[in-house]
Design an enzyme around this catalytic site. Structure first.
Site, short mmCIF file in Angstrom:
data_model
loop_
_atom_site.label_atom_id
_atom_site.label_comp_id
_atom_site.label_asym_id
_atom_site.label_seq_id
_atom_site.Cartn_x
_atom_site.Cartn_y
_atom_site.Cartn_z
N ASP A 118 0.85 -1.17 0.00
CA ASP A 118 0.00 0.00 0.00
C ASP A 118 0.90 1.24 0.00
OD1 ASP A 118 -2.12 1.71 -0.03
OD2 ASP A 118 -3.26 0.66 1.51
C1 BGC Z 1 -5.01 3.24 -0.16
C2 BGC Z 1 -5.17 2.16 -1.20
C3 BGC Z 1 -4.98 2.74 -2.58
C4 BGC Z 1 -3.63 3.41 -2.64
C5 BGC Z 1 -3.26 3.96 -4.00
C6 BGC Z 1 -3.76 4.06 -0.37
O1 BGC Z 1 -3.72 5.16 0.48
O2 BGC Z 1 -5.01 2.65 1.12
O3 BGC Z 1 -6.42 1.56 -1.07
O4 BGC Z 1 -5.12 1.75 -3.55
O5 BGC Z 1 -3.61 4.46 -1.69
O6 BGC Z 1 -3.92 5.11 -4.31
#
Ligand code: BGC
Length: 719
Positions: free
Chosen positions: A287
């Site tokens: 993440d």
């Molecule tokens: C979120 C994810 C997301 C990623 C990319 C993160 O802050 O938790 O769910 O896919 O950002 O944008």
């Protein structure tokens, strides 16, 4: 073995350590220039009110984007996220293919969560349709639109089972139940990926957040998770396993720790469970910034250790923390991280690129289609269908559907907001293309009186009925949007009370990204529709439901408590030794009812249904056969979701009072009856013993079928 496995090995043998690490680096564009302060400072300025949100947006619009092209040319970037402009995608891809030493194509990822250009209801809303075929079709449309813009992978579906309404991200998943979340996730994976990932309109699904992110303590985002292994396996892991079996090619580890080990550094989770036990051969993507955050967690000593922890745990791609590119070369060179760990991660990335056909067709964009795809009527029709099917009618004293001659008054900013109809995570969409509730009424030639502003109340006298649009804006749910009070925000209830006190019937249209605690509405509103955030066709769908052109059929996939203090509240709870009752020493609160306001599975219609003749038996092939007859006893045709639950007998671990086993949606004309049958593998009714053996308890099972988790017929069967 697939032919590209040899090519992967051949490439690996030519790659330098720096090039290998480059394949693991995923970044987004960074903002440069235009403002005199750092981006972080600018964010702070907005948060503490020194500049308005609009000013912030304006400044962002003037900023230049840095795509890190020098690093790309040097083979130090393997994928990007957050770019959805086919021209930029092609320009960067050209650098990768023509100007890097090995010409390995880039992979582009993006958050396509509930539609790309044509945004439908938030996942929690769409889940309330209980319709895998719809879930698949909307995912297909999203993939068609997104791939035209150059996107190869979506960070979706989110299959986090979520039982705590305080957590803002409940909006992004299918609700509190693992069976619904599994069916939802599988349908999304199929819709995004199709049977053949190399199709130009297929997009890899990155399922997230692995695992148990939905169990964050106190519903606070990013918070710790501490679960028994049994509950992890029974309640939180099944949707992930189902998506992997359905072929999902990517997995994103969650931000949280489980029992003290961040998922990003969790070898047991990412290797033993995901790869060894489930046979996953795809790619894992951290993440955002999560590898660096292993240090903040207090798990890794410093960034170097975080890099080593993540790669050896099995995290292939570093999203946005730059820890792999800054640390891994050295760690592999000095032997801290074995070359095999690096090679395995790189092989996973290359494999996905081969599967997507990127080596053969690196320029998988279709700028003409991308331009043409925006706002097509047939796509909006699908978004409207999804919105219609996601709306849940929770109360109706008979006022709905509205009679056209009634003069209506409309109150609430949300009735006039287009942008808010998008809900959380609609990053590729244009809010101006949304139909607000007010627009929807106008489109149907329904005139109304606006009750907005100070003088609004005075206008009520001229109305027969009031539509009160209440609930949350799009920023009040989603990531980093946990709420400690899940009641109506910002004094809305006070205004609704004033409207109710006028004596005119009030119909509440509730926009929300989570269950809300709305007992006042439950008691005093004449009717309640939960609209969630319904997407671009919001107002059109709602107007059709309000006036009866569409009969509402949505059913909750999440429990609606009375008050925040009951969170987490969910139907599949255990009984305790003292189930709540009238006597004092039972499991309950002094100041709130025992039951939720509306239970899981609940939702009304403009017609009525009756259930009879529930039968359950064990059949020869190891399945539980259940049948029940449902009839439409009203005078409108409608869709009813028939739900089948069970309760296991006494076992070596206490079991929930009710668990969903299967569901099926049927269409019934007035007076029509249908016998719905389920064949439920007995093996799926098991649980994990204290020493983690999966077991099906022998004995007499209670079997339930009906129109919600609360309203069911019951029978018994020996298994
Ligand atoms: C979120 C994810 C997301 C990623 C990319 C993160 O802050 O938790 O769910 O896919 O950002 O944008």
């Amino acid at each position: 073995m697939k032919p590209y496995e040899n090519e992967i090995q051949a490439l690996l043998s030519q790659m330098t350590i720096a090039e290998k690490v480059g394949q693991l680096q995923q970044c987004g564009p960074s903002l440069v220039g235009a403002f005199e302060v750092s981006f972080e400072e600018l964010l702070d300025m907005m948060f503490d009110g020194r500049i308005s949100h609009e000013e912030f947006e304006r400044l962002m619009g003037t900023a230049e984007q840095d795509y890190h092209e020098e690093a790309l040319r040097a083979g130090r970037i393997g994928s990007y996220n957050g770019i959805a402009d086919p021209e930029i995608v092609n320009r960067l891809q050209k650098i990768a293919v023509e100007e890097t030493r090995l010409g390995i194509p880039l992979l582009f990822g993006y958050d396509v969560i509930h539609g790309f250009r044509t945004v439908g209801p938030i996942p929690l809303g769409e889940a309330c349709a209980w319709e895998p075929d719809l879930w698949r079709r909307t995912a297909r449309l999203a993939a068609q639109e997104a791939t035209a813009a150059g996107i190869h992978m979506t960070f979706a579906p989110m299959v986090d089972v979520a039982k705590d309404a305080r957590w803002g991200r409940v909006s992004e998943g299918a609700g509190e139940d693992p069976v619904v979340s599994s069916a939802y996730g599988v349908a999304k994976v199929q819709g995004f990926q199709t049977e053949d990932l190399s199709r130009p309109d297929a997009m890899a699904a990155c399922i997230k957040h692995f695992a148990a992110y939905g169990a964050a303590e106190a519903g606070r985002d990013y918070n710790r998770v501490d679960l028994s292994p049994q509950r992890l396996y029974e309640e939180y892991l099944p949707p992930f396993e189902a998506c992997i079996q359905a072929g999902a090619r990517a997995v994103m580890p969650a931000f949280n720790d489980i029992s003290g080990v961040p998922c990003t550094g969790n070898r047991w989770l990412l290797q033993d469970v995901l790869r060894r036990d489930w046979g996953f051969t795809g790619v894992t993507v951290s993440d955002s910034n999560a590898i660096a955050e292993c240090v903040v967690h207090g798990y890794s000593r410093d960034k170097a250790q975080a890099a080593a922890d993540a790669i050896t745990a099995g995290v292939d791609i570093d999203m946005s923390s730059d820890v792999y590119v800054s640390e891994l070369d050295r760690l592999v060179e000095n032997g801290t991280v074995p070359m095999e760990a690096l090679d395995r991660a790189v092989a996973d990335v290359l494999r996905l690129k081969f599967e997507l056909g990127l080596f053969e067709h690196p320029y998988r964009t279709d700028p003409d289609r991308a331009a043409r795809d925006i706002n097509r009527p047939e796509d909006r029709a699908l978004a409207r269908e999804a919105a219609e099917k996601s709306v849940v009618l929770l109360k109706n004293d008979g006022i709905l559907p509205l009679q056209p001659e009634k003069r209506i008054g409309v109150w609430g900013d949300l009735a006039f907001s287009r942008e808010d109809m998008l809900g959380a995570w609609a990053v590729g969409a244009d809010g101006n293309l949304c139909v607000s509730l007010a627009d929807g009424l106008t489109n149907q030639n329904i005139s109304f009186v606006s009750l907005q502003g100070e003088t609004g109340l005075a206008e009520v006298a001229s109305c027969d009925v009031i539509l009160a649009a209440v609930g949350e804006t799009k920023d009040q749910s989603g990531e980093a949007a946990s709420r400690a009070d899940i009641g109506l925000p910002e004094g809305q209830e006070e205004r609704v009370r004033q409207l109710v006190d006028t004596g005119k019937p009030v119909i509440a249209i509730v926009f929300a990204g989570r269950p809300l605690a709305i007992p006042y509405l439950a008691e005093h509103a004449a009717a309640i529709l939960i609209a969630w955030h319904p997407g671009v066709e919001a107002g059109n769908a709602l107007a059709e439901i309000l006036y009866g052109a569409v009969n509402p059929s949505g059913k909750l996939t999440t429990t609606f408590p009375y008050t925040t203090g009951q969170c987490p509240m969910y139907y599949a709870h255990t009984n305790t030794g003292r189930p709540g009752g009238r006597s004092k020493f039972t499991s309950k609160y002094l100041d709130t009812p025992l039951e939720p306001v509306w239970p899981f599975g609940y939702g009304l219609s403009y017609t009525t249904y009756a259930y009879q003749d529930l039968q359950a038996s064990r059949n020869g092939s190891g399945a539980l056969s259940v049948s029940v007859t449902v009839s439409n006893t009203g005078d409108r045709s409608g869709d009813e979701t028939v739900q089948c639950y069970f309760r296991a007998p006494a076992a070596r671990r206490v079991r929930p009072v009710r668990q969903l086993a299967a569901f099926q949606k049927v269409h019934l004309e007035p007076g029509e009856a249908q016998t719905v049958s389920f064949s439920i593998p007995i093996q799926s009714l098991g649980y994990y013993t204290p020493d983690m053996q999966y077991t099906v308890a022998p004995g007499t099972y209670a079997v339930y079928a009906g129109g919600s988790s609360r309203d069911c017929l019951e029978t018994q069967v020996a298994l």
